[in-house]
Design an enzyme around this catalytic site. Structure first.
Site, PDB file in Angstrom:
ATOM      1  N   GLY A  15      -9.274 -28.727  42.535  1.00 56.96           N
ATOM      2  CA  GLY A  15      -8.684 -29.862  43.245  1.00 56.96           C
ATOM      3  C   GLY A  15      -7.743 -30.613  42.337  1.00 56.96           C
ATOM      4  O   GLY A  15      -7.865 -30.557  41.110  1.00 56.96           O
ATOM      5  N   GLY A  17      -5.187 -34.365  42.057  1.00 61.42           N
ATOM      6  CA  GLY A  17      -4.784 -35.649  42.602  1.00 61.42           C
ATOM      7  C   GLY A  17      -4.056 -36.477  41.567  1.00 61.42           C
ATOM      8  O   GLY A  17      -3.727 -36.003  40.476  1.00 61.42           O
ATOM      9  N   GLY A  18      -3.794 -37.742  41.918  1.00 60.32           N
ATOM     10  CA  GLY A  18      -3.002 -38.601  41.054  1.00 60.32           C
ATOM     11  C   GLY A  18      -3.664 -38.914  39.731  1.00 60.32           C
ATOM     12  O   GLY A  18      -2.979 -39.213  38.747  1.00 60.32           O
ATOM     13  N   MET A  19      -5.003 -38.898  39.679  1.00 59.65           N
ATOM     14  CA  MET A  19      -5.704 -39.218  38.433  1.00 59.65           C
ATOM     15  C   MET A  19      -6.036 -37.989  37.609  1.00 59.65           C
ATOM     16  O   MET A  19      -6.562 -38.118  36.504  1.00 59.65           O
ATOM     17  CB  MET A  19      -6.999 -39.977  38.742  1.00 59.65           C
ATOM     18  CG  MET A  19      -6.792 -41.464  38.997  1.00 59.65           C
ATOM     19  SD  MET A  19      -6.281 -42.346  37.508  1.00 59.65           S
ATOM     20  CE  MET A  19      -7.810 -42.299  36.577  1.00 59.65           C
ATOM     21  N   VAL A  22      -9.226 -31.086  38.713  1.00 60.65           N
ATOM     22  CA  VAL A  22     -10.552 -30.524  38.490  1.00 60.65           C
ATOM     23  C   VAL A  22     -10.429 -29.011  38.407  1.00 60.65           C
ATOM     24  O   VAL A  22      -9.877 -28.371  39.313  1.00 60.65           O
ATOM     25  CB  VAL A  22     -11.530 -30.928  39.605  1.00 60.65           C
ATOM     26  CG1 VAL A  22     -12.906 -30.308  39.370  1.00 60.65           C
ATOM     27  CG2 VAL A  22     -11.651 -32.440  39.686  1.00 60.65           C
ATOM     28  N   LYS A  37     -12.946 -31.866  34.516  1.00 60.69           N
ATOM     29  CA  LYS A  37     -11.960 -32.772  35.100  1.00 60.69           C
ATOM     30  C   LYS A  37     -10.977 -33.212  34.020  1.00 60.69           C
ATOM     31  O   LYS A  37     -11.341 -33.854  33.036  1.00 60.69           O
ATOM     32  CB  LYS A  37     -12.625 -33.995  35.719  1.00 60.69           C
ATOM     33  CG  LYS A  37     -11.600 -34.941  36.352  1.00 60.69           C
ATOM     34  CD  LYS A  37     -12.221 -35.832  37.400  1.00 60.69           C
ATOM     35  CE  LYS A  37     -11.148 -36.608  38.146  1.00 60.69           C
ATOM     36  NZ  LYS A  37     -11.672 -37.380  39.268  1.00 60.69           N
ATOM     37  N   ASP A 135     -17.382 -45.286  44.071  1.00 59.11           N
ATOM     38  CA  ASP A 135     -16.530 -44.500  44.975  1.00 59.11           C
ATOM     39  C   ASP A 135     -17.383 -43.596  45.863  1.00 59.11           C
ATOM     40  O   ASP A 135     -17.118 -42.404  45.998  1.00 59.11           O
ATOM     41  CB  ASP A 135     -15.542 -43.674  44.155  1.00 59.11           C
ATOM     42  CG  ASP A 135     -14.322 -43.252  44.984  1.00 59.11           C
ATOM     43  OD1 ASP A 135     -14.051 -43.900  46.011  1.00 59.11           O
ATOM     44  OD2 ASP A 135     -13.660 -42.276  44.611  1.00 59.11           O
TER      45      ASP A 135
END
Length: 551
Positions: A15, A17-19, A22, A37, A135
């Protein structure tokens, strides 16, 4: 293939994303597959902030590694490579709850209760170890192939406001799971995770979060200001969801009580329905590495040390019986969140209809999600008296209402002139046309408000937003008024806008009289004014209203 810290060989992407990203990786030392990660700072972050971000993520990931529980994804290591942390975790094979809901639709209450109980057990273990998740949402709950329910991303997406950027496609999901105190910029405690669990359970049985709106800003405002609609498909799970979705953290169910009730529902029973008293469940203290931990043993399910019970939160007085006055705290909280999250600004809330030069007030979203499942209701035949199921009904028109002040203060002679009296502008938005909205202006005091409901028509093919104006002008000399006003909608759904404060201070002396009109003698000796009627009287009533389509 890249090898991190001389040990973890990256294989393929799971996966992104912006941060960060993974990866599926192989631990060359222990010969096992792991999830790694790769953490990246948001673009444009200054070097000093970048270093603080990485230091905080490293510290909190190491804290999360202290949690040992079957329902928590295990953090094996925090490897430093290229001057940034790489979080090494247990690789759990299965589908996320979000993927399951997308593929299968909403869960039955008993299955949702089982998933919620397992997540709650994970949160109890984390809180006892002094770690907040921050989260909790369906995308971070794994339904593993071996039957486990595993809460992931512990201690990783821990920076306020940036957690929505942890994985691809999750930006719209996180704001709707954020607790009100976090949206207001307050320091979160364990109760913030339990609020998120309540939203997760609601989404699990209804298929959609009760707070989801079109923009993150509207979603956050709804979280703070609006009560969710009762879930239609929760069954015995409804009291637990209600107990977790209380706006005040001190009034929410504790993790222990919530887990007990969820397991009862999961076993086919019914939870206690009476609401607990305010402050009955004290939240666990959460600290850093030196905070409480280990009290529950390796499994995190042992007893918790007794905590002081906070005093009940005082209820609102008569003058506070309306919506809590949280507006400025919410604005500050949202601003802090979005500045970190990637540059969203209040330009998205441009004033689209007023020409008075005042600052825009963000709209308060008060509609139910238009994608919520509709419920088929039985229909009764007037001729035969028999009842038969009707077809699936179309969801009612969704309505969004907001109010801002054009002028909120008046001092001078009364009654105030219309061009100086307090004036307000409202925006009414529907999700589709045609529609007819029944509304009225209401004051908190109940004075100088609409005595009857008015209607606002949205013709088919016309604009979905219309503007209303309101002028509060009918105050006598000597009046001293401090009040609030809002717009209330009765049909097609019951909705209320935000409250807006205003004040009127009338001088004791009446305005000087105008020059007497010229008169003419009448046969009876009386007088008559030109036109045959007194002139110059200002319009009466509580105020004036006008509707204007948005151009």
């Amino acid at each position: 293939m890249t090898v991190i810290a001389g040990r973890y060989r990256l294989l393929d992407v799971l996966g992104e994303g912006g941060m960060g990203t993974v990866w599926r990786a192989r631990d060359e030392v222990l010969g096992r597959e792991v999830a790694v990660k790769e953490v990246r700072a948001p673009a444009g972050l200054p070097d000093a902030d970048r270093e603080r971000l990485f230091a905080r993520l490293e510290r909190e990931a190491r804290s999360a590694a202290r949690i040992t529980h079957r329902n928590v994804v295990t953090v094996y290591d925090v490897a430093l490579d290229d001057d940034r942390p790489w979080i090494v975790m247990e690789l759990v094979r299965g589908l996320t709850l979000a993927e399951t809901l997308e593929a299968e639709g909403p869960l039955p209450p008993r299955r949702a209760a089982h998933v919620g109980a397992e997540v709650c057990a994970a949160l109890r273990a984390a809180h006892e170890a002094g770690v907040l998740h921050r989260d909790v949402k369906p995308a971070n709950v794994l339904l593993a192939n071996d039957g486990r329910v595993v809460l992931t991303d512990f201690g990783i997406a821990a920076v306020e406001g940036v957690s929505p950027l942890t994985m691809t496609g999750e930006l719209i999901g996180s704001p709707e799971y954020l607790a009100p105190e976090r949206a207001l910029g307050h320091t979160p405690g364990p109760a913030a995770d339990l609020w998120s669990l309540g939203v997760l359970l609601y989404a699990a049985v209804e298929g959609v979060s009760p707070f989801r709106r079109e923009t993150p800003l509207d979603t956050l405002r709804t979280v703070v200001d609006e009560e969710p609609l009762p879930p239609a498909h929760a069954g015995p799970l409804a009291p637990v969801i209600e107990g977790l979705l209380r706006k005040e953290p001190e009034q929410r169910l504790s993790a222990r009580v919530a887990e007990d009730q969820l397991r009862l529902v999961g076993a086919g029973g019914a939870p206690r329905t009476e609401p607990p008293p305010a402050g009955a469940y004290a939240p666990l203290p959460v600290g850093g590495p030196g905070g409480p931990g280990g009290t529950g043993g390796p499994g995190g399910t042992g007893p918790t040390a007794p905590m002081p019970v906070p005093a009940p939160v005082p209820g609102p007085g008569p003058e506070e019986s309306g919506r809590p006055r949280r507006r400025w705290g919410l604005v500050a909280g949202i601003a802090a969140l979005l500045l970190v999250a990637g540059g969203l600004t209040y330009a998205a809330l441009r004033d689209s209809g007023a020409d008075d030069g005042g600052s825009p007030v963000p709209p308060v979203t008060t509609s139910a999600p238009t994608t919520a499942p509709s419920t088929a209701s039985p229909s009764t035949s007037a001729e035969t008296g028999t009842t038969s199921p009707s077809a699936t009904t179309t969801p009612p028109v969704s309505v969004i209402v907001s109010v801002r002040a054009v002028r909120d203060t008046y001092e001078g002679a009364c009654p105030p002139p219309l061009d100086a009296a307090p004036q307000f502008a409202a925006a009414v938005t529907v999700d589709r046309t045609p529609a007819t909205v029944s509304y009225r202006w209401a004051t908190e005091s109940g004075e100088k408000q609409d005595a009857a409901w008015r209607t606002l028509d949205f013709p088919e093919g016309g604009p979905t937003e219309q503007r209303l104006t309101r002028t509060q002008a009918d105050y006598p000399a000597g009046a001293q008024v401090s009040d609030r006003i809002r717009l209330e909608v009765r049909d097609p759904v019951a909705r209320e806008s935000n409250w807006v404060d205003f004040s009127v201070t009338c001088e004791e002396t009446a305005p000087p009289p105008s020059s007497p009109p010229a008169t003419t003698a009448t046969p009876s000796g009386g007088t008559a004014s030109p036109g045959g009627a007194p002139g110059g009287a200002p319009g009466g009533g509580a105020g004036t209203a006008a509707a204007m389509p948005r151009r």
